[in-house]
Design a protein around this motif. Structure first.
Motif, PDB file in Angstrom:
ATOM      1  N   ARG A  58       0.787  -1.243   0.000  1.00 10.23           N
ATOM      2  CA  ARG A  58       0.000   0.000   0.000  1.00 10.23           C
ATOM      3  C   ARG A  58       0.813   1.285   0.000  1.00 10.23           C
ATOM      4  O   ARG A  58       0.246   2.366  -0.061  1.00 10.23           O
ATOM      5  CB  ARG A  58      -0.938   0.004   1.217  1.00 10.23           C
ATOM      6  CG  ARG A  58      -2.011  -1.065   1.140  1.00 10.23           C
ATOM      7  CD  ARG A  58      -2.570  -1.349   2.515  1.00 10.23           C
ATOM      8  NE  ARG A  58      -3.653  -2.318   2.481  1.00 10.23           N
ATOM      9  CZ  ARG A  58      -3.489  -3.632   2.416  1.00 10.23           C
ATOM     10  NH1 ARG A  58      -2.266  -4.143   2.368  1.00 10.23           N
ATOM     11  NH2 ARG A  58      -4.535  -4.436   2.386  1.00 10.23           N
ATOM     12  N   SER A  59       2.139   1.191   0.143  1.00 10.94           N
ATOM     13  CA  SER A  59       2.948   2.411   0.142  1.00 10.94           C
ATOM     14  C   SER A  59       4.015   2.309  -0.930  1.00 10.94           C
ATOM     15  O   SER A  59       4.381   1.222  -1.373  1.00 10.94           O
ATOM     16  CB  SER A  59       3.592   2.634   1.509  1.00 10.94           C
ATOM     17  OG  SER A  59       4.611   1.692   1.717  1.00 10.94           O
ATOM     18  N   LEU A  60       4.507   3.456  -1.356  1.00  6.90           N
ATOM     19  CA  LEU A  60       5.534   3.467  -2.394  1.00  6.90           C
ATOM     20  C   LEU A  60       6.723   4.291  -1.892  1.00  6.90           C
ATOM     21  O   LEU A  60       7.845   3.828  -1.889  1.00  6.90           O
ATOM     22  CB  LEU A  60       4.927   4.086  -3.653  1.00  6.90           C
ATOM     23  CG  LEU A  60       5.663   3.894  -4.947  1.00  6.90           C
ATOM     24  CD1 LEU A  60       5.932   2.426  -5.220  1.00  6.90           C
ATOM     25  CD2 LEU A  60       4.828   4.502  -6.076  1.00  6.90           C
ATOM     26  N   TYR A  61       6.440   5.512  -1.459  1.00  3.16           N
ATOM     27  CA  TYR A  61       7.473   6.391  -0.920  1.00  3.16           C
ATOM     28  C   TYR A  61       7.178   6.602   0.560  1.00  3.16           C
ATOM     29  O   TYR A  61       6.239   7.318   0.912  1.00  3.16           O
ATOM     30  CB  TYR A  61       7.476   7.727  -1.655  1.00  3.16           C
ATOM     31  CG  TYR A  61       7.831   7.576  -3.122  1.00  3.16           C
ATOM     32  CD1 TYR A  61       9.151   7.340  -3.510  1.00  3.16           C
ATOM     33  CD2 TYR A  61       6.844   7.640  -4.108  1.00  3.16           C
ATOM     34  CE1 TYR A  61       9.478   7.186  -4.846  1.00  3.16           C
ATOM     35  CE2 TYR A  61       7.167   7.492  -5.448  1.00  3.16           C
ATOM     36  CZ  TYR A  61       8.481   7.268  -5.804  1.00  3.16           C
ATOM     37  OH  TYR A  61       8.814   7.112  -7.124  1.00  3.16           O
ATOM     38  N   ALA A  62       7.937   5.949   1.401  1.00  2.00           N
ATOM     39  CA  ALA A  62       7.743   6.111   2.846  1.00  2.00           C
ATOM     40  C   ALA A  62       9.052   6.630   3.432  1.00  2.00           C
ATOM     41  O   ALA A  62      10.104   5.993   3.294  1.00  2.00           O
ATOM     42  CB  ALA A  62       7.355   4.788   3.480  1.00  2.00           C
ATOM     43  N   PHE A  63       8.968   7.808   4.013  1.00  2.27           N
ATOM     44  CA  PHE A  63      10.164   8.480   4.541  1.00  2.27           C
ATOM     45  C   PHE A  63      10.118   8.538   6.061  1.00  2.27           C
ATOM     46  O   PHE A  63       9.052   8.659   6.654  1.00  2.27           O
ATOM     47  CB  PHE A  63      10.246   9.909   3.972  1.00  2.27           C
ATOM     48  CG  PHE A  63      10.195   9.954   2.471  1.00  2.27           C
ATOM     49  CD1 PHE A  63      11.239   9.449   1.709  1.00  2.27           C
ATOM     50  CD2 PHE A  63       9.083  10.493   1.814  1.00  2.27           C
ATOM     51  CE1 PHE A  63      11.185   9.485   0.319  1.00  2.27           C
ATOM     52  CE2 PHE A  63       9.024  10.523   0.429  1.00  2.27           C
ATOM     53  CZ  PHE A  63      10.076  10.026  -0.326  1.00  2.27           C
ATOM     54  N   ARG A  64      11.286   8.483   6.657  1.00  2.00           N
ATOM     55  CA  ARG A  64      11.376   8.413   8.129  1.00  2.00           C
ATOM     56  C   ARG A  64      10.871   9.670   8.829  1.00  2.00           C
ATOM     57  O   ARG A  64      10.141   9.597   9.810  1.00  2.00           O
ATOM     58  CB  ARG A  64      12.854   8.214   8.542  1.00  2.00           C
ATOM     59  CG  ARG A  64      13.414   6.880   8.132  1.00  2.00           C
ATOM     60  CD  ARG A  64      13.143   5.844   9.205  1.00  2.00           C
ATOM     61  NE  ARG A  64      13.065   4.523   8.572  1.00  2.00           N
ATOM     62  CZ  ARG A  64      12.789   3.408   9.216  1.00  2.00           C
ATOM     63  NH1 ARG A  64      12.533   3.434  10.517  1.00  2.00           N
ATOM     64  NH2 ARG A  64      12.726   2.268   8.584  1.00  2.00           N
ATOM     65  N   ASP A  65      11.324  10.832   8.320  1.00  3.66           N
ATOM     66  CA  ASP A  65      11.041  12.076   9.058  1.00  3.66           C
ATOM     67  C   ASP A  65       9.628  12.588   8.783  1.00  3.66           C
ATOM     68  O   ASP A  65       9.197  12.639   7.631  1.00  3.66           O
ATOM     69  CB  ASP A  65      12.042  13.167   8.643  1.00  3.66           C
ATOM     70  CG  ASP A  65      13.414  12.934   9.247  1.00  3.66           C
ATOM     71  OD1 ASP A  65      13.553  11.971  10.023  1.00  3.66           O
ATOM     72  OD2 ASP A  65      14.336  13.706   8.939  1.00  3.66           O
ATOM     73  N   PRO A  66       8.932  13.019   9.829  1.00  5.12           N
ATOM     74  CA  PRO A  66       7.570  13.560   9.629  1.00  5.12           C
ATOM     75  C   PRO A  66       7.621  15.010   9.150  1.00  5.12           C
ATOM     76  O   PRO A  66       7.210  15.927   9.847  1.00  5.12           O
ATOM     77  CB  PRO A  66       6.949  13.431  11.030  1.00  5.12           C
ATOM     78  CG  PRO A  66       8.110  13.522  11.967  1.00  5.12           C
ATOM     79  CD  PRO A  66       9.315  12.970  11.239  1.00  5.12           C
TER      80      PRO A  66
END
Ligand SMILES: Nc1ncnc2c1ncn2[C@@H]1O[C@H](COP(=O)(O)OP(=O)(O)O)[C@@H](O)[C@H]1O
Ligand SMILES: [Mg+2]
Length: 246
Positions: free
Chosen positions: A75-83
């Motif tokens: 369900r995700s493609l680009y998931a980055f650590r920082d909010p």
């Protein structure tokens, strides 16, 4: 593309809450809905491992017995650590966001699923230097639901969001108010005016849930979620999903 794009007037307005409840409600009605969150900034820990925050939340209500890593991978493609803003987060991780890759993934998922796509932030959030969230909504060709706050400021934010989407040819299918307090006279007035002003139906009014924290997967127990389902106008939501009569 079938399904709905859940956007909002801002970050932290209730998009994840609404997407999660819609997917749950659609699954309960026999539709193969998935929470598609192509661009995510921010992770949370579950059982000692880190996962994209919004998907971890929806997983906890939708597939709590299932494998969370597999749930997120689909369900995700680009998931980055920082909010932080997606383009900023991507830059920090030395990655770039490719809109075409998001559209391709959506098409693939949509072969067998009804996509309840969640944006990140609001409609003018940049994904690249010259490609904004509203461009993605237009390219996916999904009708948009706008999640809005109930109180002071929401008429302005919602109206701007509606106008911006319409400028790009996006169908604004409805508004969902999240955090409604029936004793607040400003919210009461806004509730009527939001729909009238924008010529679009209000398809859900979610009450203010004391202590809600979507960064804590599992917070939303089944019984609370069940009560919230009644706050949506499911007939209108089903009509949006079925699309205009041809
Ligand atoms: N109906 C609500 N009642 C109480 N708090 C809410 C409600 N909707 C949103 N919030 C607050 O906003 C936070 C962010 O909600 P979320 O659905 O993750 O927003 P978004 O996806 O738009 O960033 C929640 O953790 C909660 O604190
Ligand atoms: Mg969210």
């Amino acid at each position: 593309m079938r399904g709905i794009f859940i956007t909002g007037t801002d970050t932290g307005v209730g998009k994840t809450l609404v997407a999660t409840l819609l997917v749950r409600g659609l699954l309960d009605r026999g539709f193969p809905a998935v929470h598609f969150k192509p661009v995510q900034s921010g992770f949370v820990a579950v059982s000692g491992r880190e996962y994209p925050a919004d998907l971890a939340f929806s997983w906890s209500l939708i597939e709590p017995e299932g494998d969370l890593a597999a749930y997120c991978a689909q369900r995700s493609l680009y998931a980055f650590r920082d909010p932080i803003a997606p383009d900023h987060a991507a830059e920090k991780e030395g990655r770039g966001i490719e809109p075409a890759a998001i559209v391709a993934r959506a098409k693939k998922l949509a072969k067998a699923h009804l996509l309840i796509t969640e944006g990140a932030g609001g409609v003018a959030v940049p994904l690249t230097a010259n490609y904004l969230m509203a461009d993605l909504i237009a390219d996916l060709g999904q009708p948009a639901l706008i999640v809005a706050r109930p109180g002071l400021g929401t008429l302005n934010h919602t109206h701007l969001t509606v106008a911006y989407l319409r400028q790009r040819g996006v169908t604004v299918a409805g508004i969902v108010i999240s955090g409604y307090d029936p004793n607040d006279p400003i919210a009461q007035r806004n509730r009527k005016q939001l729909s009238e002003m924008n010529g679009t139906p209000t398809v859900g009014i979610l009450p203010r849930i004391i202590g809600l924290d979507t960064e804590r997967p599992g917070w939303l127990a089944g019984v609370v979620a069940g009560t919230l389902q009644e706050k949506f106008d499911w007939d209108t939501i089903m009509a949006i999903i079925k699309g205009p009569a041809r």
